[in-house]
Write a protein that holds these residues in place. Sequence first.
Motif, short mmCIF file in Angstrom:
data_model
loop_
_atom_site.label_atom_id
_atom_site.label_comp_id
_atom_site.label_asym_id
_atom_site.label_seq_id
_atom_site.Cartn_x
_atom_site.Cartn_y
_atom_site.Cartn_z
N ILE A 130 54.97 42.95 12.77
CA ILE A 130 53.59 43.79 13.60
C ILE A 130 51.87 43.27 13.53
N VAL A 131 51.11 43.35 13.99
CA VAL A 131 49.82 43.13 14.40
C VAL A 131 49.02 43.77 14.17
N PHE A 132 47.58 44.00 12.77
CA PHE A 132 46.72 44.37 12.57
C PHE A 132 45.94 43.69 14.19
N VAL A 133 44.96 44.36 14.47
CA VAL A 133 43.76 43.91 15.25
C VAL A 133 42.54 44.21 14.80
N ARG A 134 41.71 44.09 14.20
CA ARG A 134 40.99 45.01 12.71
C ARG A 134 39.38 43.67 13.63
N GLU A 135 38.60 45.40 13.84
CA GLU A 135 37.33 45.61 13.79
C GLU A 135 36.13 44.39 12.99
N LEU A 136 35.52 43.21 13.50
CA LEU A 136 34.93 42.01 12.85
C LEU A 136 34.33 42.70 12.56
#
Length: 355
Positions: A130-136
């Motif tokens: 799985i992969v997180f796409v985190r606003e940074l």
Amino acid sequence: MTNKLLLLPGDGIGPEVMTEVERVLDRLMSRHGLKLDVETALFGGASLDEEGVPITDAVVATAKSAQAVLMGAVGGPKWASVARDLRPEMGLLRLRKEMDVYANLRPALCFAALADASGLKRHLVEGLDIVFVRELTGGVYFGTPRGIETLADGSKRGFDNQVYTSAEIRRVARVAFELARKRSNKVTSLEKSNVMESGLLWRQEVTALHASDYSDVQLEHMYADNAAMQLVRAPQQFDVLLTDNLFGDVLSDLAAACTGSIGLLPSAALGDAGKPGLYEPIHGSAPDIAGKGLANPVAAILSLEMALRWSLGEVGLADQLYRAVEAALNNGARTADLGGSLSSTDMGTAILAAL
């Protein structure tokens, strides 16, 4: 034209894992045809000690002129009492903001050889990818006003402001949808729209973008607290998880625990096309083991793999490096965090042998 890679070893175990990255770079350049201009600079507490600030203007400028920046780790108890604006972590936040790397990709995958190293049962994590796409670059870590104030009765109040605009939400959501199209075509958007106005805007904007541009991608919404439970109950239900800055920080570390060790997982922070990316292992500076040669360098080496793939245009070499890490683990290479006895150097040597 030769690409430029800036290395920022940082603090704690950062220099130790970066040493193994440099060994891999040397091998790729000497035997595998990689052409790269590599520079190294002070960062975090190391920069604070030497330069008086956690990152200098010159290093920020170098980072913005490179194709990729790869860092080790920042912070530690040595700098716990310095002013907040001078803490090593502030150097990292400044670098993220000035590079405008707003989309943080944090994969959580379980190598087949390590399925029994997870705290979860094998059938829950075997094959996990799985992969997180985190606003940074937004949210509570950057919102204003913030501070600590003294109230009339002499007590104190601390406050931080969680702020997001439509544009900030949409641009990171677009990254998640585009990535999902290359994977299993599913995005799970995490927020707390039931109790937070910023979370409600997040859900509204993600929903609208999905309807207008990405209706072919499966979208589900989930409260972040429920997602925490689901990550340890049935993590393989997820593909791409889209989150704000705070929830992404917390939940991606939780997902890391599912894979066997936080020392295995890399990350990429990306901005608009053509802009440099920032790459780092998601583990911290681990001051308790710093200088002992015990740190697992896999996360740092896989951060280099992500840099090759996403910023340096070397997908073939990225694939080779990933396979080398996988082969080393299949051959039984283990550092202490994985129940083994290899030193950082030994683990690097095992990966080089596989490469």
